[in-house]
Scaffold this active site. Structure first.
Site, mmCIF file in Angstrom:
data_model
loop_
_atom_site.group_PDB
_atom_site.id
_atom_site.type_symbol
_atom_site.label_atom_id
_atom_site.label_comp_id
_atom_site.label_asym_id
_atom_site.label_seq_id
_atom_site.Cartn_x
_atom_site.Cartn_y
_atom_site.Cartn_z
ATOM 1 N N THR A 2 0.824 -1.210 0.000
ATOM 2 C CA THR A 2 0.000 0.000 0.000
ATOM 3 C C THR A 2 0.856 1.257 0.000
ATOM 4 O O THR A 2 0.491 2.268 -0.620
ATOM 5 C CB THR A 2 -0.938 -0.004 1.217
ATOM 6 O OG1 THR A 2 -1.795 -1.141 1.135
ATOM 7 C CG2 THR A 2 -1.786 1.248 1.266
ATOM 8 N N THR B 177 1.184 -4.567 4.179
ATOM 9 C CA THR B 177 0.868 -4.925 5.561
ATOM 10 C C THR B 177 0.187 -6.282 5.696
ATOM 11 O O THR B 177 0.228 -6.884 6.763
ATOM 12 C CB THR B 177 -0.041 -3.851 6.197
ATOM 13 O OG1 THR B 177 -1.263 -3.752 5.444
ATOM 14 C CG2 THR B 177 0.652 -2.507 6.242
#
Length: 332
Positions: free
Chosen positions: A12, A87
């Site tokens: 991300t 993540t």
């Protein structure tokens, strides 16, 4: 001047919105342009650009190999390494790196919860913090760390515990290592780590270990399917303190007898795993030769088991002793 290398893998932090959703596209140099880093010489490597939900054991080994190459480098030696990472599976890459880390220099993983083109993105602050932690002399001999949301966390036991919160990670088997603020890197605890395992080889890429969660009404279908698909190891995420049911216990007895490595964990985020209950519970699984592992969450336990199964070992190295040493730190 302190030299830190930033290895970009995607995630991300490197993503931006497209017509097909949020996609990783940005380079390490682009990420550094958004950070506020002073007093540190930073080198960049673009290793891959993928969302971590797409990663395989091969990708994890690529990251491990890149870290090893940098730590072995004699010309322009590095003082610390930062890995920007998605993540979703950061906890898996972190534990693989920590299991084999045999160097005092810090290796830091970081990322973001908001895309790189978000106006209020958390990536720049996390990357700035990670570089500061990697450059700090106070973080030597601490192993592999995750720096996220102002927290410094040990690789071992740290999980993503929230899907969207900016402080999404927490160590579920111990305390955090410290904090990083605008003013200082503060180390409050030293992680206890076992002796390192050998670095992963290409055999890791093809070592299948499946994670099977138990639930009301579960039978042995998923476990048998995993073995049929080629799994040589299975992590059971049991209910509660580590329980299953009589059907699963009967099948596990058979698998262990046939040489399949089975380890007991829990689907509960925190607390020990113990063989307490009979009649299909953890006591029956332990009696079948399945070690109960409390020191790593199931996701990280799977990586440990895959690494161990992919490496040569002598007959005296039982799965129970491996769990005692490398998951639960019962032996030094």
């Amino acid at each position: 001047m302190t030299r830190v290398v930033v290895i970009a893998t995607g995630g991300t932090i490197a993503s931006e919105s497209t017509g097909a959703g949020v996609v990783a596209t940005r380079t390490a140099a682009h990420l550094l342009d958004t950070a506020t880093i002073t007093g540190v010489q930073v080198e960049t490597i673009d290793l891959m650009t993928v969302g971590s939900y797409r990663m395989s054991l091969h990708h994890l080994r690529m990251v491990s190999d890149a870290v090893a190459d940098l730590l072995d480098r004699t010309d322009d030696p590095v003082d610390g390494i930062v890995i920007t990472h998605g993540t979703d599976t950061m906890e898996e890459t972190a534990i693989l790196l920590d299991l084999v880390h045999d160097d005092p220099r810090p290796v830091i993983l970081t990322g973001a919860q908001r895309a790189g083109d978000a106006g209020d993105g958390d990536g720049p602050r996390n990357l700035t913090d990670a570089v500061r932690v990697a450059a700090s002399p106070d973080t030597r001999d601490l192993g592999v760390l995750i720096v996220f949301g102002g927290r410094i966390l040990p690789a071992r036991g740290t999980r993503k515990v929230h899907t969207t919160a900016l402080d999404a990670f927490r160590c579920t088997t111990g305390s955090r290592v410290g904090d990083v603020t605008d003013r200082a890197v503060t180390v409050a605890a030293v992680p206890r780590r076992p002796k390192p395992l050998p670095r992963p080889t290409a055999d890791l890429d093809h070592t299948r270990v499946d994670l099977v969660e138990t639930y009301p009404g579960a039978d042995d279908t998923l476990i048998r399917a995993a073995v049929k698909a080629g799994a040589t190891g299975i992590v059971i995420a049991g209910t509660g303190i580590g329980n299953a049911n009589p059907t699963i216990v009967q099948t596990v007895n058979e698998l262990v007898h046939n040489g399949i490595a089975v380890v007991l964990s829990t689907r509960v985020p925190e607390g020990p795993v113990c063989g307490v209950y009979g009649n299909g519970g953890g006591a029956d699984l332990v009696a079948a030769g399945v070690p109960a592992a409390s020191g790593l969450p199931a996701t990280q336990l799977r990586i440990l088991l895959a690494l161990w199964l992919s490496q040569s070992r002598n007959e005296s190295q039982s799965i129970t002793s491996m769990i005692d040493t490398h998951a639960d730190n019962k032996e030094d």
